[in-house]
Design a protein around this motif. Structure first.
Motif, PDB file in Angstrom:
ATOM      1  N   HIS A  68    -140.417 -19.061  47.099  1.00 42.41           N
ATOM      2  CA  HIS A  68    -141.294 -17.944  47.477  1.00 42.41           C
ATOM      3  C   HIS A  68    -141.677 -17.136  46.241  1.00 42.41           C
ATOM      4  CE1 HIS A  68    -142.974 -15.006  50.271  1.00 42.41           C
ATOM      5  NE2 HIS A  68    -142.654 -15.815  51.247  1.00 42.41           N
ATOM      6  N   HIS A  69    -140.723 -16.938  45.342  1.00 45.22           N
ATOM      7  CA  HIS A  69    -140.966 -16.185  44.111  1.00 45.22           C
ATOM      8  C   HIS A  69    -142.074 -16.830  43.265  1.00 45.22           C
ATOM      9  CE1 HIS A  69    -140.272 -13.928  40.456  1.00 45.22           C
ATOM     10  NE2 HIS A  69    -140.042 -15.064  39.814  1.00 45.22           N
ATOM     11  N   ILE A  70    -142.122 -18.145  43.241  1.00 40.25           N
ATOM     12  CA  ILE A  70    -143.183 -18.830  42.487  1.00 40.25           C
ATOM     13  C   ILE A  70    -144.545 -18.391  43.017  1.00 40.25           C
ATOM     14  CG2 ILE A  70    -144.269 -21.073  42.025  1.00 40.25           C
ATOM     15  CD1 ILE A  70    -141.406 -22.279  42.006  1.00 40.25           C
ATOM     16  N   GLY A  71    -144.699 -18.397  44.342  1.00 41.56           N
ATOM     17  CA  GLY A  71    -145.964 -17.963  44.941  1.00 41.56           C
ATOM     18  C   GLY A  71    -146.239 -16.487  44.715  1.00 41.56           C
ATOM     19  N   ASN A  72    -145.205 -15.660  44.855  1.00 42.53           N
ATOM     20  CA  ASN A  72    -145.375 -14.220  44.606  1.00 42.53           C
ATOM     21  C   ASN A  72    -145.910 -13.979  43.204  1.00 42.53           C
ATOM     22  OD1 ASN A  72    -144.189 -13.703  47.120  1.00 42.53           O
ATOM     23  ND2 ASN A  72    -142.203 -13.207  46.265  1.00 42.53           N
ATOM     24  N   ALA A  73    -145.247 -14.572  42.225  1.00 43.79           N
ATOM     25  CA  ALA A  73    -145.626 -14.352  40.829  1.00 43.79           C
ATOM     26  C   ALA A  73    -147.041 -14.854  40.555  1.00 43.79           C
ATOM     27  CB  ALA A  73    -144.624 -15.031  39.906  1.00 43.79           C
ATOM     28  N   GLN A  74    -147.393 -15.985  41.139  1.00 40.27           N
ATOM     29  CA  GLN A  74    -148.747 -16.503  40.932  1.00 40.27           C
ATOM     30  C   GLN A  74    -149.788 -15.511  41.445  1.00 40.27           C
ATOM     31  OE1 GLN A  74    -148.149 -21.317  40.806  1.00 40.27           O
ATOM     32  NE2 GLN A  74    -148.761 -20.468  42.745  1.00 40.27           N
ATOM     33  N   LEU A  75    -149.551 -14.930  42.627  1.00 40.26           N
ATOM     34  CA  LEU A  75    -150.500 -13.954  43.165  1.00 40.26           C
ATOM     35  C   LEU A  75    -150.512 -12.663  42.359  1.00 40.26           C
ATOM     36  CD1 LEU A  75    -150.399 -14.093  47.071  1.00 40.26           C
ATOM     37  CD2 LEU A  75    -152.199 -14.847  45.513  1.00 40.26           C
ATOM     38  N   ILE A  76    -149.353 -12.209  41.953  1.00 43.55           N
ATOM     39  CA  ILE A  76    -149.266 -10.971  41.173  1.00 43.55           C
ATOM     40  C   ILE A  76    -150.067 -11.111  39.882  1.00 43.55           C
ATOM     41  CG2 ILE A  76    -147.691  -9.551  39.787  1.00 43.55           C
ATOM     42  CD1 ILE A  76    -145.572 -10.117  42.060  1.00 43.55           C
ATOM     43  N   TRP A  77    -149.852 -12.201  39.157  1.00 46.10           N
ATOM     44  CA  TRP A  77    -150.565 -12.390  37.897  1.00 46.10           C
ATOM     45  C   TRP A  77    -152.056 -12.591  38.115  1.00 46.10           C
ATOM     46  CZ3 TRP A  77    -149.303 -11.053  33.257  1.00 46.10           C
ATOM     47  CH2 TRP A  77    -147.950 -10.920  32.924  1.00 46.10           C
ATOM     48  N   LEU A  78    -152.434 -13.299  39.168  1.00 45.49           N
ATOM     49  CA  LEU A  78    -153.857 -13.480  39.442  1.00 45.49           C
ATOM     50  C   LEU A  78    -154.516 -12.146  39.753  1.00 45.49           C
ATOM     51  CD1 LEU A  78    -156.101 -15.591  39.650  1.00 45.49           C
ATOM     52  CD2 LEU A  78    -155.570 -15.770  42.083  1.00 45.49           C
ATOM     53  N   ASP A  79    -153.829 -11.303  40.489  1.00 45.57           N
ATOM     54  CA  ASP A  79    -154.372  -9.984  40.796  1.00 45.57           C
ATOM     55  C   ASP A  79    -154.510  -9.126  39.537  1.00 45.57           C
ATOM     56  OD1 ASP A  79    -155.223  -7.975  42.830  1.00 45.57           O
ATOM     57  OD2 ASP A  79    -153.524  -6.891  41.960  1.00 45.57           O
ATOM     58  N   ARG A  80    -153.613  -9.291  38.608  1.00 43.20           N
ATOM     59  CA  ARG A  80    -153.714  -8.530  37.357  1.00 43.20           C
ATOM     60  C   ARG A  80    -154.995  -8.880  36.609  1.00 43.20           C
ATOM     61  NH1 ARG A  80    -147.360  -9.083  35.583  1.00 43.20           N
ATOM     62  NH2 ARG A  80    -146.613  -7.524  37.065  1.00 43.20           N
ATOM     63  N   ILE A  81    -155.458 -10.095  36.770  1.00 38.25           N
ATOM     64  CA  ILE A  81    -156.685 -10.523  36.094  1.00 38.25           C
ATOM     65  C   ILE A  81    -157.920 -10.208  36.925  1.00 38.25           C
ATOM     66  CG2 ILE A  81    -157.999 -12.521  35.279  1.00 38.25           C
ATOM     67  CD1 ILE A  81    -155.349 -13.812  34.515  1.00 38.25           C
ATOM     68  N   THR A  82    -157.865 -10.489  38.238  1.00 35.97           N
ATOM     69  CA  THR A  82    -159.067 -10.418  39.081  1.00 35.97           C
ATOM     70  C   THR A  82    -159.154  -9.156  39.932  1.00 35.97           C
ATOM     71  OG1 THR A  82    -158.036 -11.549  40.960  1.00 35.97           O
ATOM     72  CG2 THR A  82    -159.096 -12.938  39.267  1.00 35.97           C
ATOM     73  N   HIS A  83    -158.033  -8.528  40.212  1.00 38.07           N
ATOM     74  CA  HIS A  83    -157.971  -7.352  41.109  1.00 38.07           C
ATOM     75  C   HIS A  83    -158.542  -7.689  42.489  1.00 38.07           C
ATOM     76  CE1 HIS A  83    -156.885  -5.138  37.554  1.00 38.07           C
ATOM     77  NE2 HIS A  83    -157.974  -5.584  36.958  1.00 38.07           N
ATOM     78  N   ALA A  84    -158.374  -8.934  42.928  1.00 37.97           N
ATOM     79  CA  ALA A  84    -158.981  -9.394  44.172  1.00 37.97           C
ATOM     80  C   ALA A  84    -158.025  -9.412  45.364  1.00 37.97           C
ATOM     81  CB  ALA A  84    -159.564 -10.797  43.979  1.00 37.97           C
ATOM     82  N   GLU A  85    -156.751  -9.373  45.128  1.00 34.35           N
ATOM     83  CA  GLU A  85    -155.780  -9.497  46.213  1.00 34.35           C
ATOM     84  C   GLU A  85    -155.502  -8.129  46.829  1.00 34.35           C
ATOM     85  OE1 GLU A  85    -153.436 -11.448  48.854  1.00 34.35           O
ATOM     86  OE2 GLU A  85    -154.589 -12.436  47.292  1.00 34.35           O
ATOM     87  N   GLU A  86    -155.667  -8.024  48.132  1.00 34.77           N
ATOM     88  CA  GLU A  86    -155.438  -6.743  48.804  1.00 34.77           C
ATOM     89  C   GLU A  86    -153.957  -6.487  49.046  1.00 34.77           C
ATOM     90  OE1 GLU A  86    -157.824  -6.366  52.284  1.00 34.77           O
ATOM     91  OE2 GLU A  86    -159.620  -7.041  51.264  1.00 34.77           O
ATOM     92  N   ASN A  87    -153.230  -7.515  49.417  1.00 32.26           N
ATOM     93  CA  ASN A  87    -151.813  -7.364  49.743  1.00 32.26           C
ATOM     94  C   ASN A  87    -150.970  -8.183  48.776  1.00 32.26           C
ATOM     95  OD1 ASN A  87    -152.211  -5.747  52.096  1.00 32.26           O
ATOM     96  ND2 ASN A  87    -152.959  -7.581  53.113  1.00 32.26           N
ATOM     97  N   VAL A  88    -150.789  -7.661  47.586  1.00 33.78           N
ATOM     98  CA  VAL A  88    -150.003  -8.366  46.588  1.00 33.78           C
ATOM     99  C   VAL A  88    -148.526  -8.194  46.943  1.00 33.78           C
ATOM    100  CG1 VAL A  88    -149.429  -8.501  44.144  1.00 33.78           C
ATOM    101  CG2 VAL A  88    -151.760  -7.984  44.843  1.00 33.78           C
TER     102      VAL A  88
END
Length: 149
Positions: free
Chosen positions: A38-58
């Motif tokens: 689960h942590h692998i997926g969490n980290a992938q979304l967190i880092w992607l949001d840092r670049i794109t600011h597209a994720e609403e529920n990080v």
């Protein structure tokens, strides 16, 4: 550079899918296995949001869930990274972001891409160790095995 990162993130999806197959087809007692995946997926979304600011529920770095939830998260976040790479033209752009402690940093997108891929590889290695402790044979997920397929 796009081709190199595309290949790296296609490998990331391939390796994650190998672990999905093993996790779904075996019973294990150590809850750290699901937590780590689960942590692998969490980290992938967190880092992607840092670049794109597209994720609403990080999610939080160590947000936990069931194995089916972890699989969905890893699959979704892995594909979103690949989609980002397909659409990206500038990899040396420096972005500003805050880490989970609120500390400000600046890094190139190329360095973040490399970090996220390495982060997944690192934790898949930990998963392999935990699976062996459960007497479950982990998949062989080295990059060279991917390129040989």
């Amino acid at each position: 550079m796009k081709e190199r990162f595309t290949r790296l993130y296609e490998y990331n999806i391939w390796a994650n899918n190998l672990f999905v197959d093993v996790l779904k087809s075996n019973v294990y007692k150590n809850e750290k296995i699901t937590t780590l995946f689960h942590h692998i997926g969490n980290a992938q979304l967190i880092w992607l949001d840092r670049i794109t600011h597209a994720e609403e529920n990080v999610p939080g770095v160590w947000t936990e869930g069931s194995l089916p939830d972890a699989i969905k998260l890893v699959n979704r976040s892995s594909q979103r990274w690949l989609d980002f790479i397909y659409s990206q033209e500038e990899y040396e752009e420096v972005i500003k972001y805050k880490n989970s402690k609120g500390e400000a940093y600046e890094n190139r997108i190329s360095d973040i891409l490399t970090h996220v891929a390495n982060h997944g590889t690192h934790h898949r290695g930990q998963l392999a160790t935990l699976l062996r402790e459960e007497e479950i044979t982990p998949p062989v997920s080295d990059f060279i095995f991917y390129v040989r397929t």
